[in-house]
Design a protein around this motif. Structure first.
Motif, PDB file in Angstrom:
ATOM      1  N   ARG A 218       0.865  -1.283  -0.018  1.00  0.00           N
ATOM      2  CA  ARG A 218       0.031  -0.068   0.055  1.00  0.00           C
ATOM      3  C   ARG A 218       0.832   1.293   0.104  1.00  0.00           C
ATOM      4  O   ARG A 218       2.024   1.204   0.557  1.00  0.00           O
ATOM      5  CB  ARG A 218      -0.820  -0.012   1.258  1.00  0.00           C
ATOM      6  CG  ARG A 218      -1.836   1.171   1.407  1.00  0.00           C
ATOM      7  CD  ARG A 218      -2.877   1.025   2.499  1.00  0.00           C
ATOM      8  NE  ARG A 218      -2.163   0.988   3.913  1.00  0.00           N
ATOM      9  CZ  ARG A 218      -1.740   2.041   4.571  1.00  0.00           C
ATOM     10  NH1 ARG A 218      -2.421   3.202   4.190  1.00  0.00           N
ATOM     11  NH2 ARG A 218      -1.164   2.129   5.443  1.00  0.00           N
ATOM     12  N   GLN A 220       1.625   4.305   1.706  1.00  0.00           N
ATOM     13  CA  GLN A 220       1.457   4.802   2.703  1.00  0.00           C
ATOM     14  C   GLN A 220       1.002   6.274   2.890  1.00  0.00           C
ATOM     15  O   GLN A 220       1.783   6.995   3.436  1.00  0.00           O
ATOM     16  CB  GLN A 220       2.323   4.315   4.057  1.00  0.00           C
ATOM     17  CG  GLN A 220       2.350   2.554   3.671  1.00  0.00           C
ATOM     18  CD  GLN A 220       2.255   2.094   5.063  1.00  0.00           C
ATOM     19  OE1 GLN A 220       2.457   2.618   6.131  1.00  0.00           O
ATOM     20  NE2 GLN A 220       2.166   0.709   4.827  1.00  0.00           N
ATOM     21  N   LEU A 221      -0.021   6.926   2.116  1.00  0.00           N
ATOM     22  CA  LEU A 221      -0.183   8.243   2.119  1.00  0.00           C
ATOM     23  C   LEU A 221      -0.144   8.870   3.519  1.00  0.00           C
ATOM     24  O   LEU A 221       0.351  10.249   3.411  1.00  0.00           O
ATOM     25  CB  LEU A 221      -1.780   8.231   1.458  1.00  0.00           C
ATOM     26  CG  LEU A 221      -1.800   7.714   0.106  1.00  0.00           C
ATOM     27  CD1 LEU A 221      -3.277   7.614  -0.332  1.00  0.00           C
ATOM     28  CD2 LEU A 221      -0.949   8.509  -0.922  1.00  0.00           C
ATOM     29  N   GLU A 222      -0.710   8.185   4.480  1.00  0.00           N
ATOM     30  CA  GLU A 222      -0.405   8.969   5.747  1.00  0.00           C
ATOM     31  C   GLU A 222       0.812   9.368   6.217  1.00  0.00           C
ATOM     32  O   GLU A 222       1.075  10.072   7.218  1.00  0.00           O
ATOM     33  CB  GLU A 222      -1.310   8.294   6.723  1.00  0.00           C
ATOM     34  CG  GLU A 222      -0.866   7.048   7.460  1.00  0.00           C
ATOM     35  CD  GLU A 222      -0.823   5.657   6.632  1.00  0.00           C
ATOM     36  OE1 GLU A 222      -1.143   5.938   5.319  1.00  0.00           O
ATOM     37  OE2 GLU A 222      -0.772   4.643   6.913  1.00  0.00           O
ATOM     38  N   LEU A 230       0.592  10.041  -8.029  1.00  0.00           N
ATOM     39  CA  LEU A 230      -0.024   8.768  -7.996  1.00  0.00           C
ATOM     40  C   LEU A 230      -0.347   7.965  -9.456  1.00  0.00           C
ATOM     41  O   LEU A 230      -0.525   6.716  -9.455  1.00  0.00           O
ATOM     42  CB  LEU A 230      -1.143   8.600  -7.080  1.00  0.00           C
ATOM     43  CG  LEU A 230      -1.085   8.919  -5.698  1.00  0.00           C
ATOM     44  CD1 LEU A 230      -2.145   9.132  -4.783  1.00  0.00           C
ATOM     45  CD2 LEU A 230       0.196   7.992  -4.914  1.00  0.00           C
ATOM     46  N   ARG A 234       0.917   4.547 -10.812  1.00  0.00           N
ATOM     47  CA  ARG A 234       0.155   3.483 -11.287  1.00  0.00           C
ATOM     48  C   ARG A 234       0.580   2.866 -12.627  1.00  0.00           C
ATOM     49  O   ARG A 234       0.722   1.845 -12.893  1.00  0.00           O
ATOM     50  CB  ARG A 234      -1.242   3.816 -11.376  1.00  0.00           C
ATOM     51  CG  ARG A 234      -2.188   3.086 -11.889  1.00  0.00           C
ATOM     52  CD  ARG A 234      -3.472   3.407 -12.206  1.00  0.00           C
ATOM     53  NE  ARG A 234      -4.471   2.356 -12.502  1.00  0.00           N
ATOM     54  CZ  ARG A 234      -4.796   2.288 -13.744  1.00  0.00           C
ATOM     55  NH1 ARG A 234      -4.241   2.917 -14.671  1.00  0.00           N
ATOM     56  NH2 ARG A 234      -5.579   1.102 -14.278  1.00  0.00           N
ATOM     57  N   ILE A 259      -6.009  -2.092   0.331  1.00  0.00           N
ATOM     58  CA  ILE A 259      -5.463  -1.722  -1.186  1.00  0.00           C
ATOM     59  C   ILE A 259      -6.148  -0.656  -1.228  1.00  0.00           C
ATOM     60  O   ILE A 259      -7.211  -0.150  -0.937  1.00  0.00           O
ATOM     61  CB  ILE A 259      -6.069  -2.797  -2.033  1.00  0.00           C
ATOM     62  CG1 ILE A 259      -5.677  -4.317  -1.627  1.00  0.00           C
ATOM     63  CG2 ILE A 259      -5.827  -2.671  -3.466  1.00  0.00           C
ATOM     64  CD1 ILE A 259      -6.256  -5.543  -2.591  1.00  0.00           C
ATOM     65  N   ASN A 260      -5.296   0.269  -2.059  1.00  0.00           N
ATOM     66  CA  ASN A 260      -5.576   1.666  -2.552  1.00  0.00           C
ATOM     67  C   ASN A 260      -5.991   1.036  -4.041  1.00  0.00           C
ATOM     68  O   ASN A 260      -5.048   1.136  -4.824  1.00  0.00           O
ATOM     69  CB  ASN A 260      -4.712   2.704  -2.630  1.00  0.00           C
ATOM     70  CG  ASN A 260      -4.208   3.202  -1.448  1.00  0.00           C
ATOM     71  OD1 ASN A 260      -5.170   3.721  -0.445  1.00  0.00           O
ATOM     72  ND2 ASN A 260      -3.004   3.220  -0.961  1.00  0.00           N
ATOM     73  N   GLN A 261      -7.134   0.798  -4.293  1.00  0.00           N
ATOM     74  CA  GLN A 261      -7.636   0.194  -5.699  1.00  0.00           C
ATOM     75  C   GLN A 261      -7.402   1.333  -6.693  1.00  0.00           C
ATOM     76  O   GLN A 261      -7.888   2.420  -6.454  1.00  0.00           O
ATOM     77  CB  GLN A 261      -8.956  -0.391  -5.614  1.00  0.00           C
ATOM     78  CG  GLN A 261      -9.076  -1.504  -4.951  1.00  0.00           C
ATOM     79  CD  GLN A 261     -10.545  -2.342  -5.126  1.00  0.00           C
ATOM     80  OE1 GLN A 261     -10.974  -2.389  -6.159  1.00  0.00           O
ATOM     81  NE2 GLN A 261     -10.791  -3.505  -4.319  1.00  0.00           N
ATOM     82  N   ILE A 263      -4.714   2.391  -7.523  1.00  0.00           N
ATOM     83  CA  ILE A 263      -3.113   3.023  -7.432  1.00  0.00           C
ATOM     84  C   ILE A 263      -2.358   1.778  -7.492  1.00  0.00           C
ATOM     85  O   ILE A 263      -1.631   1.572  -8.461  1.00  0.00           O
ATOM     86  CB  ILE A 263      -3.212   3.810  -6.144  1.00  0.00           C
ATOM     87  CG1 ILE A 263      -4.072   5.020  -5.973  1.00  0.00           C
ATOM     88  CG2 ILE A 263      -1.593   4.333  -5.971  1.00  0.00           C
ATOM     89  CD1 ILE A 263      -4.085   5.801  -4.760  1.00  0.00           C
ATOM     90  N   GLU A 264      -1.999   1.103  -6.331  1.00  0.00           N
ATOM     91  CA  GLU A 264      -0.977   0.065  -6.456  1.00  0.00           C
ATOM     92  C   GLU A 264      -1.437  -1.180  -7.044  1.00  0.00           C
ATOM     93  O   GLU A 264      -0.818  -2.154  -7.470  1.00  0.00           O
ATOM     94  CB  GLU A 264      -0.409  -0.130  -4.924  1.00  0.00           C
ATOM     95  CG  GLU A 264      -1.306  -0.854  -4.238  1.00  0.00           C
ATOM     96  CD  GLU A 264      -1.756   0.171  -3.137  1.00  0.00           C
ATOM     97  OE1 GLU A 264      -1.585   1.255  -3.148  1.00  0.00           O
ATOM     98  OE2 GLU A 264      -2.564  -0.407  -2.014  1.00  0.00           O
ATOM     99  N   SER A 267      -8.921  -3.354  -9.527  1.00  0.00           N
ATOM    100  CA  SER A 267      -9.828  -4.006  -8.988  1.00  0.00           C
ATOM    101  C   SER A 267     -10.100  -5.148  -9.675  1.00  0.00           C
ATOM    102  O   SER A 267     -10.239  -6.431  -9.361  1.00  0.00           O
ATOM    103  CB  SER A 267     -11.253  -3.358  -9.065  1.00  0.00           C
ATOM    104  OG  SER A 267     -11.440  -2.679 -10.247  1.00  0.00           O
TER     105      SER A 267
END
Ligand code: ASP
Length: 300
Positions: A218, A220-222, A230, A234, A259-261, A263-264, A267
């Motif tokens: 993931r 880790q945007l935070e 991004l 991708r 998952i950041n669908q 991005i990494e 779906s």
């Protein structure tokens, strides 16, 4: 494992290979029998999640339910005396005074699990500790490799993306050595450690061609200070149907979640037969249940 007699799992460096093999064999028999012997009747297990979690928390909870152990749950600070200013360490020590059979702890770097494990005799199972490590995640990933590829030894795991902020990757560096699989990395230099401990592939294509399994991490945007594009991410490193064309048909696609669908990982990749993301989650219950069984046994 801590130097004390208790069976704390804080990292994987000190967990012997024989114990890992034993853990996997318990998981195999739990999976085969589909039901576990109730071992924990009358026991409690403290699940202290000071940071957010879905899979790890709920799989430990499922494991407790299957073993007849009552979980004592603390999720974040809401509703606890942490809101009144009690420290994390005091909170843990007070819960420990209630004599649970074990403490499962997820926390940031502000709690020193190593130090805590020296102070108390109750086993601590690290459920994600800052950026230091996430041992049970790496164990369930390795169990997934072994289940689908026959053995961990000789596998080539390509970890893609935000390795710099990932405790999952940190635990794989420790576990790979024990179980004989090789780890390599791929991602933008901003996402990789300043001094990578292993081989780094310049392009995703080369890395995927080398690998027998690959894991997207993931973003880790935070934890990011500088924003990286991004869309570029991708395009170059995302697990899209197009980018995954270089991966062999037998190779595995994994992700520790969430998952950041788009991005990494896209779906539609979740429907790819090579994708084992939900199987990783099921294996997470087996591994955590087996680990609790081992912990109870060691305590006898
Ligand atoms: N669930 C994993 C962890 O807690 C991975 C992630 O959050 O990206 O480290």
């Amino acid at each position: 494992m801590s130097s004390r007699k208790n069976f704390s799992i804080l990292d994987l460096r000190s967990l012997e290979k024989t114990k890992i093999d034993f853990l996997f064999s318990i998981a195999d028999s739990v999976a085969a029998s589909k039901s576990a012997p109730i071992q924990g009747f009358g026991k409690t297990g403290a699940l202290l999640f000071f940071e957010a979690s879905t899979r790890t928390r709920m799989s430990f909870e499922t494991a407790c339910a299957r073993l007849g152990i009552h979980p004592l749950r603390l999720d974040g600070s809401a509703g606890s005396s942490l809101e009144k200013g009690e420290t994390l360490e005091d909170t843990v020590l007070n819960v420990e005074a209630m004599k649970p059979a074990f403490l499962v702890i997820r926390c940031g770097d502000d709690l020193d699990l190593k130090d805590l494990s020296e102070k108390i005799s109750t086993p601590i199972l690290n459920a994600g500790w800052g950026k230091k490590g996430h041992p049970t995640q790496a164990l369930l990933d390795a169990y997934t490799l072994r289940k689908h590829l026959g053995t961990c030894s000789g596998q080539k795991l390509l970890i893609v993306g935000d390795v710099r902020h990932s405790r999952v990757a940190a635990s794989h560096f420790e576990l790979a050595e024990k179980l004989g699989y090789e780890v390599a990395l791929c991602g933008p230099k901003e996402f990789l450690p300043a001094q990578p401990p292993c081989r780094v592939f310049a392009t995703l294509k080369e890395g995927l061609q080398w690998s027998t399994a690959t894991m997207a991490l993931r973003v880790q945007l935070e934890r990011h200070e500088n924003k990286y594009s991004l869309a570029d991410y991708r395009d170059q490193y995302g697990f899209t149907a197009k980018n995954l064309q270089s991966l062999s048909d037998q190779a595995l696609i994994m992700h520790p979640g969430p998952i950041n669908q788009g991005i990494e990982l896209d779906s539609d990749v979740l429907k790819d037969p090579r994708c084992k993301v939900l199987d990783q989650v099921s294996n997470g219950v087996l591994i955590r249940q087996s680990l609790i069984q081992m912990t109870l046994k060691e305590g006898e």
